[in-house]
Design a protein around this motif. Structure first.
Motif, PDB file in Angstrom:
ATOM      1  N   ALA A  32       9.258  46.768  24.319  1.00  0.00           N
ATOM      2  CA  ALA A  32      10.448  46.278  25.020  1.00  0.00           C
ATOM      3  C   ALA A  32      10.562  44.769  24.851  1.00  0.00           C
ATOM      4  O   ALA A  32       9.565  44.071  24.638  1.00  0.00           O
ATOM      5  N   THR A  33      11.778  44.286  24.947  1.00  0.00           N
ATOM      6  CA  THR A  33      11.996  42.841  24.965  1.00  0.00           C
ATOM      7  C   THR A  33      11.665  42.321  26.358  1.00  0.00           C
ATOM      8  O   THR A  33      11.663  43.081  27.335  1.00  0.00           O
ATOM      9  N   LEU A  34      11.382  41.032  26.443  1.00  0.00           N
ATOM     10  CA  LEU A  34      11.155  40.397  27.736  1.00  0.00           C
ATOM     11  C   LEU A  34      12.402  39.603  28.122  1.00  0.00           C
ATOM     12  O   LEU A  34      12.953  38.870  27.298  1.00  0.00           O
ATOM     13  N   MET A  37       4.004  49.648  31.278  1.00  0.00           N
ATOM     14  CA  MET A  37       5.342  49.155  30.968  1.00  0.00           C
ATOM     15  C   MET A  37       6.290  49.421  32.128  1.00  0.00           C
ATOM     16  O   MET A  37       7.101  48.554  32.499  1.00  0.00           O
ATOM     17  N   ASP A  38       6.209  50.600  32.726  1.00  0.00           N
ATOM     18  CA  ASP A  38       7.101  50.939  33.843  1.00  0.00           C
ATOM     19  C   ASP A  38       6.927  49.998  35.027  1.00  0.00           C
ATOM     20  O   ASP A  38       7.860  49.760  35.795  1.00  0.00           O
ATOM     21  N   GLY A  39       5.713  49.460  35.165  1.00  0.00           N
ATOM     22  CA  GLY A  39       5.454  48.539  36.265  1.00  0.00           C
ATOM     23  C   GLY A  39       6.069  47.165  36.051  1.00  0.00           C
ATOM     24  O   GLY A  39       6.031  46.322  36.951  1.00  0.00           O
ATOM     25  N   LEU A  40       6.652  46.955  34.876  1.00  0.00           N
ATOM     26  CA  LEU A  40       7.239  45.657  34.545  1.00  0.00           C
ATOM     27  C   LEU A  40       8.761  45.738  34.375  1.00  0.00           C
ATOM     28  O   LEU A  40       9.358  44.878  33.723  1.00  0.00           O
ATOM     29  N   LYS A  41       9.383  46.745  34.940  1.00  0.00           N
ATOM     30  CA  LYS A  41      10.825  46.941  34.762  1.00  0.00           C
ATOM     31  C   LYS A  41      11.664  45.701  35.074  1.00  0.00           C
ATOM     32  O   LYS A  41      12.632  45.414  34.357  1.00  0.00           O
ATOM     33  N   PRO A  42      11.352  44.934  36.112  1.00  0.00           N
ATOM     34  CA  PRO A  42      12.175  43.746  36.395  1.00  0.00           C
ATOM     35  C   PRO A  42      12.096  42.680  35.301  1.00  0.00           C
ATOM     36  O   PRO A  42      12.983  41.846  35.184  1.00  0.00           O
ATOM     37  N   GLU A  43      11.028  42.720  34.492  1.00  0.00           N
ATOM     38  CA  GLU A  43      10.829  41.685  33.477  1.00  0.00           C
ATOM     39  C   GLU A  43      11.189  42.111  32.062  1.00  0.00           C
ATOM     40  O   GLU A  43      11.201  41.284  31.147  1.00  0.00           O
ATOM     41  N   GLY A  61       3.579  38.825  34.240  1.00  0.00           N
ATOM     42  CA  GLY A  61       3.809  38.536  35.650  1.00  0.00           C
ATOM     43  C   GLY A  61       3.644  37.068  35.994  1.00  0.00           C
ATOM     44  O   GLY A  61       4.278  36.557  36.917  1.00  0.00           O
ATOM     45  N   GLN A  62       2.785  36.385  35.222  1.00  0.00           N
ATOM     46  CA  GLN A  62       2.544  34.964  35.454  1.00  0.00           C
ATOM     47  C   GLN A  62       3.522  34.076  34.691  1.00  0.00           C
ATOM     48  O   GLN A  62       3.409  32.851  34.727  1.00  0.00           O
ATOM     49  N   GLY A  63       4.457  34.712  33.987  1.00  0.00           N
ATOM     50  CA  GLY A  63       5.472  33.941  33.284  1.00  0.00           C
ATOM     51  C   GLY A  63       5.056  33.382  31.939  1.00  0.00           C
ATOM     52  O   GLY A  63       5.618  32.385  31.482  1.00  0.00           O
ATOM     53  N   ALA A  64       4.084  34.019  31.282  1.00  0.00           N
ATOM     54  CA  ALA A  64       3.655  33.547  29.965  1.00  0.00           C
ATOM     55  C   ALA A  64       4.839  33.574  29.000  1.00  0.00           C
ATOM     56  O   ALA A  64       5.604  34.551  28.981  1.00  0.00           O
ATOM     57  N   PRO A  65       5.034  32.529  28.210  1.00  0.00           N
ATOM     58  CA  PRO A  65       6.162  32.502  27.270  1.00  0.00           C
ATOM     59  C   PRO A  65       5.983  33.513  26.149  1.00  0.00           C
ATOM     60  O   PRO A  65       5.029  33.420  25.371  1.00  0.00           O
ATOM     61  N   ALA A  66       6.836  34.506  26.086  1.00  0.00           N
ATOM     62  CA  ALA A  66       6.755  35.538  25.055  1.00  0.00           C
ATOM     63  C   ALA A  66       8.128  36.184  24.923  1.00  0.00           C
ATOM     64  O   ALA A  66       9.016  35.975  25.761  1.00  0.00           O
ATOM     65  N   ASP A  67       8.287  36.958  23.853  1.00  0.00           N
ATOM     66  CA  ASP A  67       9.598  37.539  23.559  1.00  0.00           C
ATOM     67  C   ASP A  67       9.633  39.062  23.659  1.00  0.00           C
ATOM     68  O   ASP A  67      10.677  39.646  23.929  1.00  0.00           O
ATOM     69  N   ALA A  68       8.497  39.709  23.394  1.00  0.00           N
ATOM     70  CA  ALA A  68       8.465  41.173  23.428  1.00  0.00           C
ATOM     71  C   ALA A  68       7.086  41.635  23.861  1.00  0.00           C
ATOM     72  O   ALA A  68       6.099  40.889  23.782  1.00  0.00           O
ATOM     73  N   LEU A  69       7.025  42.877  24.293  1.00  0.00           N
ATOM     74  CA  LEU A  69       5.784  43.454  24.815  1.00  0.00           C
ATOM     75  C   LEU A  69       5.632  44.873  24.291  1.00  0.00           C
ATOM     76  O   LEU A  69       6.581  45.645  24.277  1.00  0.00           O
ATOM     77  N   VAL A  70       4.404  45.221  23.866  1.00  0.00           N
ATOM     78  CA  VAL A  70       4.093  46.591  23.449  1.00  0.00           C
ATOM     79  C   VAL A  70       2.789  46.981  24.124  1.00  0.00           C
ATOM     80  O   VAL A  70       1.752  46.346  23.890  1.00  0.00           O
ATOM     81  N   THR A  71       2.819  47.990  24.964  1.00  0.00           N
ATOM     82  CA  THR A  71       1.623  48.436  25.683  1.00  0.00           C
ATOM     83  C   THR A  71       1.143  49.782  25.143  1.00  0.00           C
ATOM     84  O   THR A  71       1.837  50.450  24.391  1.00  0.00           O
ATOM     85  N   ALA A  72      -0.056  50.173  25.574  1.00  0.00           N
ATOM     86  CA  ALA A  72      -0.641  51.433  25.112  1.00  0.00           C
ATOM     87  C   ALA A  72      -0.397  52.570  26.096  1.00  0.00           C
ATOM     88  O   ALA A  72      -1.008  53.633  25.973  1.00  0.00           O
ATOM     89  N   ASP A  73       0.478  52.343  27.052  1.00  0.00           N
ATOM     90  CA  ASP A  73       0.835  53.411  27.996  1.00  0.00           C
ATOM     91  C   ASP A  73       2.175  53.089  28.644  1.00  0.00           C
ATOM     92  O   ASP A  73       2.583  51.934  28.733  1.00  0.00           O
ATOM     93  N   GLN A 108      -3.309  45.926  30.548  1.00  0.00           N
ATOM     94  CA  GLN A 108      -3.306  45.396  31.911  1.00  0.00           C
ATOM     95  C   GLN A 108      -3.357  43.867  31.892  1.00  0.00           C
ATOM     96  O   GLN A 108      -2.767  43.205  32.757  1.00  0.00           O
ATOM     97  N   GLU A 109      -4.032  43.283  30.908  1.00  0.00           N
ATOM     98  CA  GLU A 109      -4.062  41.824  30.783  1.00  0.00           C
ATOM     99  C   GLU A 109      -2.689  41.298  30.365  1.00  0.00           C
ATOM    100  O   GLU A 109      -2.232  40.250  30.842  1.00  0.00           O
ATOM    101  N   LEU A 110      -2.046  42.016  29.471  1.00  0.00           N
ATOM    102  CA  LEU A 110      -0.709  41.619  29.035  1.00  0.00           C
ATOM    103  C   LEU A 110       0.268  41.653  30.200  1.00  0.00           C
ATOM    104  O   LEU A 110       1.113  40.754  30.345  1.00  0.00           O
ATOM    105  N   ALA A 111       0.161  42.688  31.014  1.00  0.00           N
ATOM    106  CA  ALA A 111       1.050  42.801  32.182  1.00  0.00           C
ATOM    107  C   ALA A 111       0.849  41.619  33.114  1.00  0.00           C
ATOM    108  O   ALA A 111       1.812  41.065  33.657  1.00  0.00           O
ATOM    109  N   ALA A 112      -0.404  41.212  33.282  1.00  0.00           N
ATOM    110  CA  ALA A 112      -0.698  40.066  34.139  1.00  0.00           C
ATOM    111  C   ALA A 112      -0.086  38.790  33.561  1.00  0.00           C
ATOM    112  O   ALA A 112       0.464  37.959  34.293  1.00  0.00           O
ATOM    113  N   GLN A 113      -0.149  38.652  32.242  1.00  0.00           N
ATOM    114  CA  GLN A 113       0.431  37.479  31.587  1.00  0.00           C
ATOM    115  C   GLN A 113       1.947  37.437  31.802  1.00  0.00           C
ATOM    116  O   GLN A 113       2.516  36.379  32.082  1.00  0.00           O
TER     117      GLN A 113
END
Length: 259
Positions: A224-226, A101-107, A85-97, A78-83
């Protein structure tokens, strides 16, 4: 005093040789700079429960891809998702559920599940309170710690307890699974619900009580990639590599289940 023609030719030759040496040296420096400039730095946001295994996986990836350096930022999903959403510079994301991840489809790009996990009850070494199963966690004299409901492992824990109609009053609700594990490891709580793989990282300091499959919950880890990545090709290559035999072996060795 003027130089003879022979001496003038010798001096010119010496000057030309010196210039060639200087140019060669400069060319070498430029080559080194170009090489450094070509190095790709990837930032991967990853769930806390992946801390140990991804440290190993990252080293393996860098060895196979010498032009790429991977830096991980670990936190609750949930902290990663917030990051993100705030535009934190990153290249990929791996969540535990998958829910986070589904809540971040636009990103994100299209996610792929790379591993699965399951819950265990974790207690202090030697299980001093003799916890045998989920029902024991309802004992009001037992200090139980859980992750907060907004955290994937906290949500899984809630699902498991609700399904068995077990009411637990946790002494604290933590921001990620590692914080839950730490509370039990330090003796600040008698028991908690964490992922099996997290308990295994401190097997000499805590005991893990298995939860029967029929009562358990399975956690899925999507990667997923960002879309905001400035290294989209390299990010896609890393996400793809997580499903490779080499990466899957590293995950299996750490106790994660097949996707």
């Amino acid at each position: 005093m003027s130089l003879s023609p022979t001496r003038r030719r010798g001096a010119a030759a010496a000057l030309a040789a010196a210039l060639l040496v200087t140019l060669a040296a400069c060319g070498g420096d430029d080559g080194d700079k170009d090489s450094a400039a070509r190095k790709t730095e990837l930032t991967v946001l990853a769930a806390s429960s992946l801390t140990d295994v991804f440290t190993t996986a990252g080293a393996a990836y860098e060895k196979d891809h010498p032009g790429t350096e991977v830096t991980f930022s670990f936190a609750g999903s949930q902290e990663l998702a917030a990051q993100v959403g705030q535009g934190a510079p990153a290249d990929a994301l791996v969540t535990a559920d998958t829910r986070t991840m589904d809540g971040l489809k636009p990103e994100t790009g299209t996610p792929v599940v790379i591993a699965k996990n399951r819950l265990v009850i974790v207690t202090g070494e030697g299980n001093p309170e003799k916890v045998a199963g989920l029902a024991d966690l309802a004992d009001p004299s037992l200090k139980v710690v859980l992750a907060a409901p907004g955290v994937p492992v906290g949500r899984y824990a809630g699902q498991v307890l609700d399904a068995q109609k077990i009411e637990v009053r946790p002494v604290s609700q933590e921001p990620n699974v590692r914080a839950v594990l730490s509370k039990v490891e330090l003796g600040e709580a008698d028991a908690g619900l964490v992922y099996r793989t997290d308990a295994a990282t401190v097997a000499d300091k805590v005991d893990a009580i298995e939860i029967p499959d029929a009562q358990n919950a399975i956690a899925s880890y999507p990667a997923a990639t960002l879309k905001s990545s400035e290294n989209s090709g390299a990010a896609a290559a890393f996400v793809s590599w997580l499903s490779s035999p080499e990466a899957q072996k590293i995950l299996r060795d750490a106790g994660f289940q097949k996707p």
